[in-house]
Design an enzyme around this catalytic site. Sequence first.
Site, mmCIF file in Angstrom:
data_model
loop_
_atom_site.group_PDB
_atom_site.id
_atom_site.type_symbol
_atom_site.label_atom_id
_atom_site.label_comp_id
_atom_site.label_asym_id
_atom_site.label_seq_id
_atom_site.Cartn_x
_atom_site.Cartn_y
_atom_site.Cartn_z
ATOM 1 N N ARG A 23 0.824 -1.223 0.000
ATOM 2 C CA ARG A 23 0.000 0.000 0.000
ATOM 3 C C ARG A 23 0.854 1.268 0.000
ATOM 4 N NH1 ARG A 23 -5.629 -1.732 3.034
ATOM 5 N NH2 ARG A 23 -6.239 -3.079 1.310
ATOM 6 N N GLY A 100 14.447 -13.321 8.518
ATOM 7 C CA GLY A 100 15.454 -13.387 9.566
ATOM 8 C C GLY A 100 16.871 -13.378 9.013
ATOM 9 N N GLY A 102 18.939 -15.636 7.815
ATOM 10 C CA GLY A 102 19.241 -16.288 6.536
ATOM 11 C C GLY A 102 18.787 -15.436 5.358
ATOM 12 N N SER A 103 17.580 -14.899 5.454
ATOM 13 C CA SER A 103 17.027 -14.091 4.359
ATOM 14 C C SER A 103 17.837 -12.804 4.175
ATOM 15 C CB SER A 103 15.577 -13.702 4.653
ATOM 16 O OG SER A 103 14.824 -14.841 4.938
ATOM 17 N N ASP A 126 13.100 -15.351 16.547
ATOM 18 C CA ASP A 126 14.327 -15.505 17.336
ATOM 19 C C ASP A 126 14.843 -14.159 17.869
ATOM 20 O OD1 ASP A 126 13.978 -18.047 16.361
ATOM 21 O OD2 ASP A 126 15.639 -17.944 14.927
ATOM 22 N N MET A 168 11.310 -22.357 20.997
ATOM 23 C CA MET A 168 12.144 -22.165 19.806
ATOM 24 C C MET A 168 13.160 -21.042 20.011
ATOM 25 S SD MET A 168 9.962 -22.528 16.340
ATOM 26 C CE MET A 168 9.892 -24.089 15.492
ATOM 27 N N GLU A 186 10.737 -21.409 37.029
ATOM 28 C CA GLU A 186 11.762 -21.556 38.068
ATOM 29 C C GLU A 186 13.191 -21.589 37.510
ATOM 30 O OE1 GLU A 186 8.821 -22.989 38.296
ATOM 31 O OE2 GLU A 186 8.138 -22.295 40.250
ATOM 32 N N LYS A 212 7.903 -27.095 48.336
ATOM 33 C CA LYS A 212 7.627 -26.596 46.985
ATOM 34 C C LYS A 212 7.388 -27.798 46.081
ATOM 35 C CE LYS A 212 9.562 -23.810 43.253
ATOM 36 N NZ LYS A 212 8.263 -23.298 42.849
ATOM 37 N N GLN A 250 4.617 -21.297 18.061
ATOM 38 C CA GLN A 250 5.179 -19.985 18.421
ATOM 39 C C GLN A 250 5.362 -19.078 17.205
ATOM 40 O OE1 GLN A 250 8.557 -21.050 21.552
ATOM 41 N NE2 GLN A 250 8.055 -22.722 20.183
#
Length: 317
Positions: A23, A100, A102-103, A126, A168, A186, A212, A250
């Site tokens: 656009r 990312g 690589g690109s 990442d 990931m 934790e 715990k 993710q």
Amino acid sequence: MKKIGILTRDCAGINTAIRAVVRSACFEGLEVVGVVKGFDGLIGGDFLPLDKRSVSGIINLGGSILKTARAEAFLTRQGRKKAASVVKDKRLDGLIVVGGNGSLTGAHIFTEEHGIPVIGVPATIDNDINGVDMSIGADTAINVATEALDKIRDTALSMERIFVVEVMGRQSGYIALQVGLASGCEEVLLPEREHDIVAVCDEIEKGYAQGKMSWIIIVAEGRAKAPAIAETIHQITGLETRMAVLGHIQRGGRPTAFDRILAARLGAHAVKILTLGKSDRCVTLNDGLLGDILLADAILPKPMDIEDRYHLIKMLT
Ligand code: F6P
């Protein structure tokens, strides 16, 4: 500049970026084509004409409407030469590459070898693009993983179990660290930080002795595999342990508002600097300000300040 192309990888927010590129380019009077299946499509000349209407209704969709693929051929000089001849034949004056490490590495080598103007837009869960505060897709990934962790905690608390959850991030511990803080886990096992599993088990046993009863340990995929960690903890402590690998959930899904705004601003900025004659640059939105850096710098390893956040996680446990 009359005609530009856009190619992408996939993660939440990529479609928002495609919409913004198309656009804003139309607003500037440019013709736009989408390259289908990333660098593979560039080599094969698989192009899709895009106009304002063709990007309607995609602002909130995950994935990439242009599809994507791992392009082995583009890793070779010959493959890139073929891609350059396609770009010239199809009269593309410039290219916007959304993805990312690589690109962006492919984009940098391509423009260096063939002089075709290229602008990169950082998009990877990442969040490991150097010099870039936030890459498109990372915020959504953290939110998706945090929601999953909240659900896992329900069972961890109810059944008094130990859970090991793998997230990931390739070689980056960014998702693990952020999700660890957001979900109040934790322990976080990160690629950037050595861990001692015996010491982790020691801590669990001490906690257990004091009442715990449940633990969530996040492991970044670049550090270790969740099944192996879960098994080791069970072997050492004898406690009931479960594991979950969150995987590609993710990377998909509806982009958060943060990712949509980031994608809209970076996409439009990429068009702007391409029309201004810039090339071999990666757009950024750092400290609220739009800018651009060398692609060669963007693809360097991104340093991450881990210790503060790691110790906060441990302090708040
Ligand atoms: O780089 C993004 C990412 O999702 C990493 O977190 C993960 O290691 C990798 O891609 C997975 O790649 P693929 O989808 O090719 O299995």
